[in-house]
Design an enzyme around this catalytic site. Structure first.
Site, PDB file in Angstrom:
ATOM      1  N   CYS A  12      -5.081  -2.626   3.079  1.00 33.75           N
ATOM      2  CA  CYS A  12      -5.063  -3.454   3.946  1.00 33.75           C
ATOM      3  C   CYS A  12      -6.488  -3.570   4.437  1.00 33.75           C
ATOM      4  O   CYS A  12      -7.110  -4.162   5.104  1.00 33.75           O
ATOM      5  CB  CYS A  12      -4.667  -1.880   4.849  1.00 33.75           C
ATOM      6  SG  CYS A  12      -3.358  -1.771   5.930  1.00 33.75           S
ATOM      7  N   LYS A  66      -9.581   2.536  -1.929  1.00 29.14           N
ATOM      8  CA  LYS A  66      -9.379   2.170  -0.160  1.00 29.14           C
ATOM      9  C   LYS A  66     -10.782   2.577   0.411  1.00 29.14           C
ATOM     10  O   LYS A  66     -10.931   3.685   0.062  1.00 29.14           O
ATOM     11  CB  LYS A  66      -8.524   2.451   0.454  1.00 29.14           C
ATOM     12  CG  LYS A  66      -8.798   1.721   1.597  1.00 29.14           C
ATOM     13  CD  LYS A  66      -6.915   1.793   2.559  1.00 29.14           C
ATOM     14  CE  LYS A  66      -6.587   1.272   3.768  1.00 29.14           C
ATOM     15  NZ  LYS A  66      -6.107   1.143   4.509  1.00 29.14           N
ATOM     16  N   GLU A  69       0.834  -1.524  -0.161  1.00 29.85           N
ATOM     17  CA  GLU A  69       0.391  -0.193   0.559  1.00 29.85           C
ATOM     18  C   GLU A  69       0.576   1.074   0.410  1.00 29.85           C
ATOM     19  O   GLU A  69       1.692   1.239   0.951  1.00 29.85           O
ATOM     20  CB  GLU A  69      -1.016  -0.349   1.077  1.00 29.85           C
ATOM     21  CG  GLU A  69      -1.869   1.574   1.572  1.00 29.85           C
ATOM     22  CD  GLU A  69      -2.275   0.212   3.129  1.00 29.85           C
ATOM     23  OE1 GLU A  69      -3.770   1.886   3.106  1.00 29.85           O
ATOM     24  OE2 GLU A  69      -2.000   0.557   3.430  1.00 29.85           O
TER      25      GLU A  69
END
Length: 574
Positions: A157, A124, A52
């Site tokens: 994540c 995200k 990431e």
């Protein structure tokens, strides 16, 4: 370290890159990424995942600080990656900081690039910690991209903390989940990574960073997991690459054996955001509100499958155990699934002969109910209930005032389908000690069940079980023992306590225990009975008390992880 390559055939070689991006040093980071991509490709990798925010570093304090380093898509980084992907004939997942050229909004983004160029991006959805200081929540939902090497889904994540992210990818027929992460705060590999692969049947490629940025130390331990959540490759610390072989045909066959995901009417609740307002006020608007709660001891009971078959003797043993636990201060005792009838049931006739009719539960379980009354204790105990000419795998909640409710197992296994009817709703009941939900055995595998119990405000999840080692693994990782236990995972991701009671021999894994909302993160927030112990009892303190009568402070009441859900993007689940 336990690594299992036995179930895969060489078909698609995949790679996770682990390295330490240097803060604000994009040129250096891109050079490092390129070198590691070339190393992966030289070893045969066709699909390569980077961490990431790999190009810039992660912990930014505001938009102005990161502004010189954000870029559009297409942009400089994707141009570089496109050339590399074309030259090497590989697919690359690159994590970067994106700026939308039309809106000037910033996003934490992963881009999938193939030999022909940019395939797609994912922004995200679930930001973490410092990200909201500069980035917006992803506004395009969860995506799966069709490629010549398979259907690739992206998650970043914190998305792996929420089962909804990977479940939506699964429902979109994802083959492989690629997960750039900057994971910290616990030892890795995370039990959540394993669970996402296990639940979905999709291998998960986790590329993490390591070392330290500002005040945060990252965990490393980049991991490749197969479609059953088994570790195929793992790297502890340091820069480098890991590789593993995946077989797309095998992945798809496995997903077929998992069966089609059932949808139930109560799944509509997955779209609700029950804990974004103070739960103490929220739940009191339409009812009496959450129960006061308490600090009390609970007990998980583990027994051998060879326990006496006579129901009267089982009841007598249960009474002995309940009395003993009451003297030890316990207020809630949970026995394994089908404790009163036994679990080796092969026909409706046999099940009916071992059943208790709904009208006679108070009479049949009178000894247990008298014990509950004498000691002011609650008991969750299982058996077969005969109601309206149907048989159910039931768990009964008993208390001082008698039967408080029955839960009928909804997701039946193949053996149970020979004799039982499925239930049609989850069970939640208010007790002075807290709000209690019940699920049974293999239903632990279904994240929606525990999630909806938490959405309904459950403090405690009782899980009477008869399950095998598919649901519990003790994994040796670099001389440390990693405990992957579905009851532990459900406690942590739903901010509640799970009380898990199981059988311990003849293929049943035991591992009964009580798990708190920080199980695996804070030492002492769980207690487990060893799998080699045929009978045993765990007595563990639970805290559902909320000292402030106005604001939810206790973790099981405030449910921080439920607050962070993004139900707008979960439409496919219902």
């Amino acid at each position: 370290m336990n690594i299992d390559n036995s179930s895969t055939k060489k078909d698609l070689t995949v790679s996770a890159i682990q390295f330490e991006p240097k803060f604000k040093e994009k040129k250096r980071n891109l050079e490092k990424i390129e070198n590691l991509i070339r190393e992966s490709a030289s070893k045969g990798a066709r699909l390569i995942v980077t961490p990431e925010m790999a190009t810039t570093g992660y912990i930014w304090s505001n938009r102005n600080e990161i502004k010189p380093f954000v870029e559009t898509i297409p942009g400089n980084t994707t141009d570089i990656m496109c050339k590399i992907a074309n030259e090497l004939d590989v697919y690359i997942v690159i994590g970067l900081a994106e700026v939308d050229k039309d809106t000037d909004d910033y996003f934490n983004t992963a881009v999938l690039i193939g030999p022909e160029g940019i395939i797609g991006r994912y922004r995200k959805v679930h930001p973490y910690m410092a990200e909201p200081l500069w980035a917006k929540n992803g506004n395009e939902g969860f995506k799966v991209f069709n490629t010549e090497i398979g259907r690739i889904g992206l998650a970043i994540c914190m998305d792996l903390t929420f089962f909804e992210s990977s479940r939506v990818l699964q429902l979109k027929e994802c083959d492989i989940i690629c997960a750039p992460v900057n994971w910290f705060g616990e030892l890795a590999p995370s039990i959540l990574w394993i669970t996402r692969a296990f639940e979905t049947g999709c291998p998960v490629i986790v590329a993490n960073r390591w070392d330290k940025e500002r005040k945060t130390s990252f965990a490393g331990c980049s991991t490749i997991l197969d479609h059953q959540g088994k570790i195929l490759a793992l790297k502890d610390r340091g820069d480098g690459v890991i590789l593993a072989d995946l077989n797309i045909d095998e992945i798809r066959k496995h997903k077929k054996t998992m069966g089609k995901r059932q949808k139930y009417s109560f799944y509509n609740e997955l779209s609700l955001s029950t804990h974004r307002w103070n739960p103490l006020g929220f739940f009191s608007q339409t009812s009496e509100g959450l129960p006061k709660g308490d600090i009390f001891k609970s007990s998980a009971i583990q027994v051998s499958t060879s326990i006496v078959s006579d129901m009267e003797k089982r009841i007598n043993y249960a009474v002995e155990v309940i009395e003993k636990e009451a003297y030890n201060g316990s207020k809630l005792v949970v026995f394994p699934e089908l404790y009163l009838s036994g679990i080796a049931i092969i026909s409706k006739d046999e099940a009916k002969s071992l059943s208790i009719s709904s009208e006679e539960i108070d009479t049949s379980l009178n000894k247990i109910l008298e014990t509950c009354n004498s000691h002011n204790i609650y008991v969750v105990i299982g058996g077969i209930e005969y109601k309206d000419e149907k048989l159910y795998n039931a768990a009964w909640l008993l208390g001082a005032n008698g039967l408080m409710g029955s839960y009928y197992k909804i997701e039946l296994n193949n053996q149970e389908k020979l004799w039982a009817e499925p239930g049609n709703d989850l069970f939640v009941c208010d007790l002075p000690i807290g709000r209690l939900a019940i699920i049974l055995g293999e239903e632990l595998k279904i994240p929606e069940f525990a999630r909806i119990a938490a959405i309904r405000g459950a403090d405690i999840l009782a899980v009477p079980s008869a399950i095998n080692n598919e649901y519990v693994r003790r994994i040796n990782v670099f001389n440390d023992e990693l405990i992957w236990h579905m009851a532990r995972v459900r406690a942590r991701e739903h901010n509640l306590y799970t009380i898990f009671s199981n059988y311990s021999d003849n293929g049943y894994v035991g591992e009964s225990g009580v798990f708190g909302p920080d199980a695996g993160l804070i030492e002492g927030d769980e207690a487990i009975i060893s799998s080699d112990q045929k009978t045993g009892i765990i007595n563990f303190e639970i805290n559902t008390e909320n000292l402030n009568p106005e604001v939810a402070i206790n973790r099981v009441r405030s449910k921080q992880l439920l607050v962070l859900r993004e139900p707008y993007w979960y439409t496919e689940l219902i």
